[in-house]
Scaffold this motif. Sequence first.
Motif, PDB file in Angstrom:
ATOM      1  N   LYS A 317       1.327  -1.250   0.523  1.00 62.92           N
ATOM      2  CA  LYS A 317       0.125  -0.065  -0.189  1.00 62.92           C
ATOM      3  C   LYS A 317       0.688   1.469  -0.168  1.00 62.92           C
ATOM      4  O   LYS A 317       1.583   0.891   0.365  1.00 62.92           O
ATOM      5  N   MET A 318       0.177   2.248  -1.041  1.00 64.63           N
ATOM      6  CA  MET A 318       1.055   3.789  -0.594  1.00 64.63           C
ATOM      7  C   MET A 318       0.582   4.547   0.073  1.00 64.63           C
ATOM      8  O   MET A 318      -0.212   5.161   0.098  1.00 64.63           O
ATOM      9  N   MET A 319       1.441   4.906   1.468  1.00 66.48           N
ATOM     10  CA  MET A 319       0.994   6.085   2.134  1.00 66.48           C
ATOM     11  C   MET A 319       1.878   7.203   1.716  1.00 66.48           C
ATOM     12  O   MET A 319       3.545   7.805   1.371  1.00 66.48           O
ATOM     13  N   PHE A 320       1.036   8.759   1.638  1.00 66.48           N
ATOM     14  CA  PHE A 320       1.865   9.777   1.619  1.00 66.48           C
ATOM     15  C   PHE A 320       1.832  10.719   2.582  1.00 66.48           C
ATOM     16  O   PHE A 320       0.987  11.173   2.957  1.00 66.48           O
ATOM     17  N   PRO A 321       3.419  10.816   3.460  1.00 59.24           N
ATOM     18  CA  PRO A 321       2.876  10.828   4.485  1.00 59.24           C
ATOM     19  C   PRO A 321       3.560  12.992   4.259  1.00 59.24           C
ATOM     20  O   PRO A 321       3.604  12.954   5.991  1.00 59.24           O
ATOM     21  N   GLY A 322       3.953  13.139   3.638  1.00 60.16           N
ATOM     22  CA  GLY A 322       4.045  14.415   3.812  1.00 60.16           C
ATOM     23  C   GLY A 322       5.524  14.550   2.428  1.00 60.16           C
ATOM     24  O   GLY A 322       6.080  13.394   1.685  1.00 60.16           O
ATOM     25  N   PRO A 323       5.770  15.794   2.736  1.00 58.23           N
ATOM     26  CA  PRO A 323       6.913  16.376   1.109  1.00 58.23           C
ATOM     27  C   PRO A 323       8.467  15.860   1.337  1.00 58.23           C
ATOM     28  O   PRO A 323       9.680  15.428   0.523  1.00 58.23           O
ATOM     29  N   THR A 324       9.449  15.276   2.534  1.00 53.70           N
ATOM     30  CA  THR A 324      10.211  14.974   3.359  1.00 53.70           C
ATOM     31  C   THR A 324      10.929  13.385   3.486  1.00 53.70           C
ATOM     32  O   THR A 324       9.585  12.750   3.278  1.00 53.70           O
ATOM     33  N   GLY A 325      11.726  13.952   3.196  1.00 57.45           N
ATOM     34  CA  GLY A 325      12.348  12.589   4.236  1.00 57.45           C
ATOM     35  C   GLY A 325      12.311  11.811   5.399  1.00 57.45           C
ATOM     36  O   GLY A 325      11.605  10.965   6.145  1.00 57.45           O
ATOM     37  N   THR A 326      12.542  12.752   6.350  1.00 55.40           N
ATOM     38  CA  THR A 326      12.409  12.831   8.028  1.00 55.40           C
ATOM     39  C   THR A 326      10.443  12.109   7.999  1.00 55.40           C
ATOM     40  O   THR A 326      10.050  11.580   9.201  1.00 55.40           O
ATOM     41  N   GLU A 330       9.633   9.051  10.101  1.00 61.16           N
ATOM     42  CA  GLU A 330       7.820   9.294  11.295  1.00 61.16           C
ATOM     43  C   GLU A 330       7.505   8.613  11.195  1.00 61.16           C
ATOM     44  O   GLU A 330       6.518   7.494  12.079  1.00 61.16           O
ATOM     45  N   SER A 331       6.624   8.597   9.718  1.00 61.99           N
ATOM     46  CA  SER A 331       5.104   7.375  10.289  1.00 61.99           C
ATOM     47  C   SER A 331       5.105   6.126   9.698  1.00 61.99           C
ATOM     48  O   SER A 331       5.000   5.879  10.078  1.00 61.99           O
ATOM     49  N   ALA A 332       6.510   5.834   9.276  1.00 59.37           N
ATOM     50  CA  ALA A 332       7.320   4.263   9.701  1.00 59.37           C
ATOM     51  C   ALA A 332       7.118   4.230  11.168  1.00 59.37           C
ATOM     52  O   ALA A 332       6.529   2.805  10.846  1.00 59.37           O
ATOM     53  N   LEU A 333       7.948   4.687  11.550  1.00 58.25           N
ATOM     54  CA  LEU A 333       8.098   4.589  13.720  1.00 58.25           C
ATOM     55  C   LEU A 333       6.574   4.048  13.832  1.00 58.25           C
ATOM     56  O   LEU A 333       6.615   3.323  14.465  1.00 58.25           O
ATOM     57  N   LYS A 334       5.752   5.288  13.775  1.00 55.07           N
ATOM     58  CA  LYS A 334       4.840   5.231  14.559  1.00 55.07           C
ATOM     59  C   LYS A 334       3.770   4.460  14.225  1.00 55.07           C
ATOM     60  O   LYS A 334       3.179   3.457  14.584  1.00 55.07           O
ATOM     61  N   THR A 356      13.648  15.060  12.549  1.00 53.21           N
ATOM     62  CA  THR A 356      13.104  15.441  12.709  1.00 53.21           C
ATOM     63  C   THR A 356      12.718  14.915  14.476  1.00 53.21           C
ATOM     64  O   THR A 356      13.647  13.711  13.738  1.00 53.21           O
ATOM     65  N   LEU A 357      12.250  15.135  15.864  1.00 52.56           N
ATOM     66  CA  LEU A 357      12.255  14.085  17.176  1.00 52.56           C
ATOM     67  C   LEU A 357      12.651  12.379  16.862  1.00 52.56           C
ATOM     68  O   LEU A 357      13.123  11.783  17.765  1.00 52.56           O
ATOM     69  N   GLY A 358      11.355  11.908  16.341  1.00 54.55           N
ATOM     70  CA  GLY A 358      11.185  10.540  16.172  1.00 54.55           C
ATOM     71  C   GLY A 358      13.152   9.966  15.417  1.00 54.55           C
ATOM     72  O   GLY A 358      13.348   8.898  15.309  1.00 54.55           O
ATOM     73  N   SER A 359      12.281  10.491  14.078  1.00 57.71           N
ATOM     74  CA  SER A 359      13.993  10.116  12.959  1.00 57.71           C
ATOM     75  C   SER A 359      15.456  10.407  13.901  1.00 57.71           C
ATOM     76  O   SER A 359      15.794   9.365  13.241  1.00 57.71           O
ATOM     77  N   LEU A 360      15.192  11.182  14.736  1.00 56.71           N
ATOM     78  CA  LEU A 360      16.565  11.591  15.110  1.00 56.71           C
ATOM     79  C   LEU A 360      17.113  10.908  16.395  1.00 56.71           C
ATOM     80  O   LEU A 360      18.188  10.377  16.740  1.00 56.71           O
ATOM     81  N   ALA A 361      16.037  10.502  16.993  1.00 58.20           N
ATOM     82  CA  ALA A 361      16.098   9.255  17.942  1.00 58.20           C
ATOM     83  C   ALA A 361      16.349   7.932  17.389  1.00 58.20           C
ATOM     84  O   ALA A 361      17.535   7.645  18.267  1.00 58.20           O
ATOM     85  N   VAL A 362      16.023   7.981  16.046  1.00 59.67           N
ATOM     86  CA  VAL A 362      17.215   6.198  15.334  1.00 59.67           C
ATOM     87  C   VAL A 362      18.326   6.499  14.741  1.00 59.67           C
ATOM     88  O   VAL A 362      18.960   6.409  14.028  1.00 59.67           O
ATOM     89  N   THR A 363      18.810   8.179  14.795  1.00 60.64           N
ATOM     90  CA  THR A 363      20.516   8.411  14.018  1.00 60.64           C
ATOM     91  C   THR A 363      21.476   9.053  15.624  1.00 60.64           C
ATOM     92  O   THR A 363      20.813   8.631  16.132  1.00 60.64           O
ATOM     93  N   GLY A 364      22.626   8.053  14.557  1.00 62.84           N
ATOM     94  CA  GLY A 364      23.165   7.935  15.672  1.00 62.84           C
ATOM     95  C   GLY A 364      24.092   8.873  15.796  1.00 62.84           C
ATOM     96  O   GLY A 364      25.365   8.981  16.609  1.00 62.84           O
ATOM     97  N   ASN A 365      24.703  10.261  14.250  1.00 65.96           N
ATOM     98  CA  ASN A 365      25.423  10.943  14.819  1.00 65.96           C
ATOM     99  C   ASN A 365      25.085  11.748  16.373  1.00 65.96           C
ATOM    100  O   ASN A 365      23.962  12.175  16.065  1.00 65.96           O
ATOM    101  N   GLN A 366      26.294  11.759  16.800  1.00 66.53           N
ATOM    102  CA  GLN A 366      26.012  12.574  18.164  1.00 66.53           C
ATOM    103  C   GLN A 366      25.995  14.121  18.166  1.00 66.53           C
ATOM    104  O   GLN A 366      25.109  14.825  18.431  1.00 66.53           O
ATOM    105  N   PHE A 367      26.211  14.779  17.263  1.00 68.25           N
ATOM    106  CA  PHE A 367      26.176  16.132  16.733  1.00 68.25           C
ATOM    107  C   PHE A 367      25.534  16.680  16.504  1.00 68.25           C
ATOM    108  O   PHE A 367      24.154  17.405  17.183  1.00 68.25           O
TER     109      PHE A 367
END
Length: 645
Positions: A317-326, A330-334, A356-367
């Motif tokens: 199925k194809m979901m259109f969550p918004g225009p950006t990668g994050t 976010e939609s996948a994690l939710k 964004t916060l959900g995507s950032l939570a699964v990002t490793g880069n400390q900066f």
Amino acid sequence: MTISRTPYGACAAPEGHSGHPATLRAVPDADEPATRIGDLVIRAARADDGAAMFELVKQTGSLDLNSAYCYLMMGQWFSDTCVVAERDGRVVGFVIGFVPPTQPDTIFVWQVGVAPSEKGRGVGKRLLDAFLECEGPEGRPRYLEATVTPSNTASEMLFRSVARRQGARLKISEIFPGEWFPGDEGSDHEPERLFRIGPLPAATAGDTKKTGRTDPMDIFETYESNVRSYVRDFPAVFVKAKGHTLTDENGREYIDFFAGAGALNYGHNDEGMKQALIAYLQSDGVMHSLDMATSAKGRFIQRFQDVILKPRGMTYKMMFPGPTGTNTVESALKLARKVKGREKIVSFTNAFHGMTLGSLAVTGNQFKRDGAGLPLNNTVFMPFDGYMGEGVDTLDYFEKTLEDSGSGFDLPAAVILETVQGEGGINAASMPWLKRLREICTRWDILMIVDDVQAGCGRTGTFFSFEPAGIDPDIVCLSKSLGGMGVPFAVTLVKPEYDVFGPGEHNGTFRGNNLAFVAAAEALRFWETEDLADDVREKAAVIKERFIRLRDRFPQLDGEVRGRGFMQGIALGAEGAAKEICAEAFKRGLIIETSGPSGEVVKILAPLTITRDGLAKGLDILEAAFATVAGKRGKTGSTDARSAA
């Protein structure tokens, strides 16, 4: 702006500070004094500024730690050729210089210092503008000189900017060979190059009413947020783009090995997509529609099914969550948390999934993570393939934590990964590793999410990056080049059994970007045959061969070739070398960026459609940049550069 003349030269005594040649006193042409720019005040130095200048130097790690006494002397006896910048009464920058006794028509910059908090705000440039207001025995200087080491790209860009704004010639020559500098046995010091700018016009660059010149970058440095990044690496104003080239406002062409960070797989302004967009606009097609039905949306959905999914035997199925990668991440994690009723997500070391916060939570880069300003919870990081070195299957650790009831590891809702980590350093997972991860997820009832935002749409040689592994992720995140020619667009592909969001449970104002539907539908023509995929594989072999050559030719840079397809890089163990190489490449007409947690990887993300000639020319420029940087580092790859800014 005019500077009043005094017996001390250009540095006039301020009101209430009689007789001391300390502060530039502007005679305003309008209501606002020309020495005040917002809350930034540019003035001449005083003797009592010496301590503040020294403290600023200590904060700026790249500057030499000369004695405080030196700065006191500069403030006392060189105040006519020493200016400082203040913000809220605190010294945040300075330029120290002098008029060489043998060159009375020249003003020499000994040091530029800018507080770390002021970097990127144009303070150094404005200080140099004020510095050029100073006068020597023969009036305003006709030439500006400074010494800059080859690796000091920040200072080089600063002085090139001065020459550009002044419309003056910049001549670069070696003045102090590296062997003239003292050091430990075997250590190398870079040579100092003399930058000579001139002859300068009678008026200074800061007085645009007289010169008629402004630096085109000023508007961005003055008004755009400090958070901007790519403009610092590629300091040019671009006006045109086509295929694999960008053209700046001076008519100079650059080969693009960056491609919008992977958003332009089909190059700039593809003719088919451009004409499709023009026709749609001229027909008064629907521009904004939220998630309502439009002809443009329907055509894209049908095209994606017919060209991409059905030939691969995929059902999503194809979901259109918004225009950006994050947005898609976010939609996948939710969705995964809703499907499984669990909170935890497993991500991997050096992952990058968004800001964004959900995507950032699964990002490793400390900066990047530190920018969140709050705890980033409900994520467990596991070692990515190769993270523990050769011969170690990192999935053994993941599986052990799942099997051991004493591990303290809660069963996660999902695993999210990139098959090739782009921002994380071009780390490519092996096909056996991906297959085993899929098996583990199936056995333990964990959803598998593949983030194909950057690695997808053909970047690795197949439309989906995971195709060679023969796996079927539960959720796939797509964006970037999905929009065809840089039009913002994202899709989340979901297996039908996991399509459990209720109507409007996840939505967004711009999830119906009809221009993106039009461009994306047209872009799929590249996947109606195997021609593009075959071409990418052939050109990818050329890239790999050249990278291996670079690694072998310049062993002092300690290179390691990584990646696959048009997502390849060379990691350099020589500290700072990757950034220097990319800066040198830009000077030569090539746009290429770094990646990795410390910016240690030179990364190629060229358009998939680049011509073989364009690819060869870009690789030649890159090799020349490697040679320049490697030459500065000698046999050991070490450098002992002194920064002037």
